[in-house]
Design a protein around this motif. Structure first.
Motif, PDB file in Angstrom:
ATOM      1  N   ASN A 232      31.343  67.678  16.017  1.00  0.00           N
ATOM      2  CA  ASN A 232      32.236  68.419  16.904  1.00  0.00           C
ATOM      3  C   ASN A 232      31.359  69.092  17.963  1.00  0.00           C
ATOM      4  O   ASN A 232      30.893  70.210  17.798  1.00  0.00           O
ATOM      5  N   GLY A 233      31.085  68.339  19.044  1.00  0.00           N
ATOM      6  CA  GLY A 233      30.135  68.808  20.045  1.00  0.00           C
ATOM      7  C   GLY A 233      28.714  68.740  19.509  1.00  0.00           C
ATOM      8  O   GLY A 233      28.470  68.412  18.348  1.00  0.00           O
TER       9      GLY A 233
ATOM     10  N   HIS B 156      33.258  63.430  17.707  1.00  0.00           N
ATOM     11  CA  HIS B 156      32.496  62.251  18.128  1.00  0.00           C
ATOM     12  C   HIS B 156      32.060  61.490  16.887  1.00  0.00           C
ATOM     13  O   HIS B 156      31.343  62.023  16.027  1.00  0.00           O
TER      14      HIS B 156
ATOM     15  N   ALA C  77      33.564  69.352  24.067  1.00  0.00           N
ATOM     16  CA  ALA C  77      34.529  68.966  23.032  1.00  0.00           C
ATOM     17  C   ALA C  77      35.394  70.161  22.625  1.00  0.00           C
ATOM     18  O   ALA C  77      34.912  71.301  22.544  1.00  0.00           O
ATOM     19  N   ARG C  78      36.664  69.891  22.366  1.00  0.00           N
ATOM     20  CA  ARG C  78      37.563  70.939  21.862  1.00  0.00           C
ATOM     21  C   ARG C  78      37.070  71.415  20.496  1.00  0.00           C
ATOM     22  O   ARG C  78      36.674  70.605  19.647  1.00  0.00           O
TER      23      ARG C  78
ATOM     24  N   SER D 275      36.326  63.105  21.024  1.00  0.00           N
ATOM     25  CA  SER D 275      35.687  63.677  22.214  1.00  0.00           C
ATOM     26  C   SER D 275      35.257  62.590  23.193  1.00  0.00           C
ATOM     27  O   SER D 275      34.824  62.900  24.305  1.00  0.00           O
TER      28      SER D 275
ATOM     29  N   PRO E 164      39.031  65.418  26.593  1.00  0.00           N
ATOM     30  CA  PRO E 164      38.447  65.032  25.301  1.00  0.00           C
ATOM     31  C   PRO E 164      38.998  65.850  24.148  1.00  0.00           C
ATOM     32  O   PRO E 164      39.393  67.000  24.301  1.00  0.00           O
TER      33      PRO E 164
ATOM     34  N   SER F 148      28.735  74.332  18.031  1.00  0.00           N
ATOM     35  CA  SER F 148      29.060  72.973  17.598  1.00  0.00           C
ATOM     36  C   SER F 148      28.984  72.888  16.080  1.00  0.00           C
ATOM     37  O   SER F 148      28.399  73.752  15.427  1.00  0.00           O
TER      38      SER F 148
END
Length: 496
Positions: free
Chosen positions: A466-467, A451, A474-475, A441, A447, A413
């Motif tokens: 990002n995650g 976020h 999440a991508r 996400s 998603p 992440s």
């Protein structure tokens, strides 16, 4: 000063892990007794709950929400096990579907739930584009299970403070909420050293709940635990005794970290929240112009624990909290020293190895030296405090004008952060671009990557995720330092 012997609730003498189980059970029973004057509204699904679930690395908000929930349950359910969840697929996570089938879930599950159907969900988060309807999991549990706005005074003030921290932030570094975040980093280190045998989830819950129990006990007796003549000598003596036996005392940097913490503790004064006029917290309580002091503070807890629960339980709780803070200081110093030695006060373009991981430094080409910096770190596994060290480095050498991108290989992440020297207008523009480019996400269905963290007023945080350790669906972002520099170069000079 009121006689502190009135604080004694019990003296716990069991060995671990029974000691931690006793602390957790006693905490739920104590809150249950506080709630006796209140009319409870227990959902029918609650009688079938066999598990409490939350995200990996829960916050004070989730710990207190789960404690309040357990206190409302029948006696046989008050020691329900706790599961820290990692969500690996937003729509189809078989492990989550199975484990949550008999669970009450706190702090997640309202947006992405892996296709599960938990019995109860207390999650304040909302999908992209929807407005927040609750400020925290604590507020959700309070509103749903307690029919009256009239709560016991001691409990109300602690619920309100936890809600305020989760909804609007502003907790002091010595606040219990921040120490619990450090505790998540500490426990794996102790487990690897075989110094702790109980389940880490059990330890962390007992530390959080034991600390809250001591504060509730003092508040219910109107004991002035915030008075310096009570807490300061006790906290300093306890820290000194712990430093002599800490499992980290032989490690490099321990003595410096201890001296720093001791000095900070000797000069500490009770802080208050910097809240805006007309802000509201739990149950719509207006703060107005009043100064609201913070009370869930580790120096106060240190003084209270041995008096409320006995010396053994006091050492079990505070030993973990002191070590969490000491290890944090040691790791922060390592990371900050690395940045100073690798980049220096006037850094040039860099892309290479360092003591904290792969490090990239960039600045805008053909711009004056006041332009923003971009620093990216692919940190080494097992490290913490790199983000805090980046913040201090940029604040010291470039007036906090930087974007920092930190990648955690353990959870795969990333977190992108802005220094205060980056304007909010530019930051909002960057977030909007990231969402357009790689998606949110929190969108329903498949998603995207990012976020966006917002507070209860809808204001964006100074970081975007990002995650993270718990949300791994999440991508993965394609963002890197050079992409950020290219984006910055395309903006109007006035925006920089």
């Amino acid at each position: 000063m009121t006689d502190p012997t009135i604080l004694q609730l019990t003296t716990l003498t069991a060995d671990e892990p029974e000691l931690f189980s006793s602390i957790s059970r006693l905490s739920a029973d104590f809150v249950h007794d506080l709630l006796k004057p209140c009319a409870l509204i227990l959902p029918k699904e609650a009688r079938d709950v066999e598990l409490l679930a939350t995200h990996l690395r829960p916050h004070l908000d989730e710990y207190l929400a789960m404690l309040l929930f357990r206190a409302c349950l029948p006696e046989a359910q008050r020691n329900l096990p706790l599961l820290e969840t990692v969500l690996t697929d937003a729509q189809d996570d078989p492990l989550v579907r199975e484990s949550w089938s008999k669970a009450a879930v706190f702090g997640l599950g309202g947006v992405q739930n892996g296709g599960s159907k938990p019995l109860l969900v207390f999650d304040e988060h909302t999908p992209t584009g929807q407005q927040h309807t609750a400020s925290s999991a604590v507020a959700l549990v309070t509103h749903r299970l307690l029919s009256s706005n009239i709560l016991p005074k001691a409990l109300f003030f602690i619920l309100r403070e936890a809600d305020l921290v989760d909804a609007l932030g502003g907790a002091h570094p010595k606040h219990l909420a921040n120490y619990l975040l450090r505790l998540h980093d500490l426990l794996p280190v102790l487990q690897n050293a075989k110094a702790d045998r109980p389940d880490p989830c059990l330890i962390k819950r007992a530390v959080a709940e034991g600390a809250l129990l001591c504060l509730l006990r003092a508040a219910s007796l109107d004991f002035p635990y915030w008075e310096e003549q009570f807490w300061r000598p006790r906290a300093l003596a306890q820290l000194e005794a712990h430093a002599a036996s800490s499992p980290f005392r032989q490690q490099e940097g321990f003595n410096t970290a201890y001296q720093q913490l001791q000095s900070n503790l000797a000069r500490f004064r009770q802080p208050h929240f910097a809240v805006k006029e007309n802000s509201q917290t739990l149950l719509g309580f207006p703060l107005g112009r009043k100064r609201l002091f913070q009370s869930l503070l580790v120096p106060f807890i240190a003084a209270l624990c041995p008096l409320v629960l006995g010396e053994k339980a006091g050492r079990a709780i505070m030993g973990r909290l002191w070590d969490a803070r000491l290890v944090t200081q040691m790791r922060y110093s390592l990371a900050f020293d690395c940045l100073e030695k690798t980049l220096g006060p006037q850094p040039e373009a860099y892309d290479g190895a360092s003591a904290i991981g792969h490090l990239v430094f960039r600045s805008l080409p053909d711009k004056n030296t006041a332009g923003p910096w971009v620093i990216a770190v692919d940190q080494k596994a097992g490290l913490s405090c790199v983000r805090q060290a980046l913040t201090s480095y940029v604040r010291k050498y470039h007036a906090d004008q930087a974007l920092t991108l930190l990648h955690n290989p353990e959870s795969d992440s990333s977190v992108l952060s802005r220094g205060s020297g980056i304007s909010k207008a530019l930051w909002d523009k960057l977030i909007d671009w990231l969402l357009d480019w790689e998606g949110s996400s929190d969108q329903e269905g498949q998603p995207g990557a990012w976020h966006v963290v917002t507070n209860a007023r809808g204001e964006r945080a100074d970081f975007i995720l990002n995650g993270n350790a718990a949300h791994r669906y999440a991508r993965k972002t394609k963002l890197d330092a050079d992409t950020l520099v290219s984006w910055l170069a395309r903006q109007q000079p006035a925006g920089l």
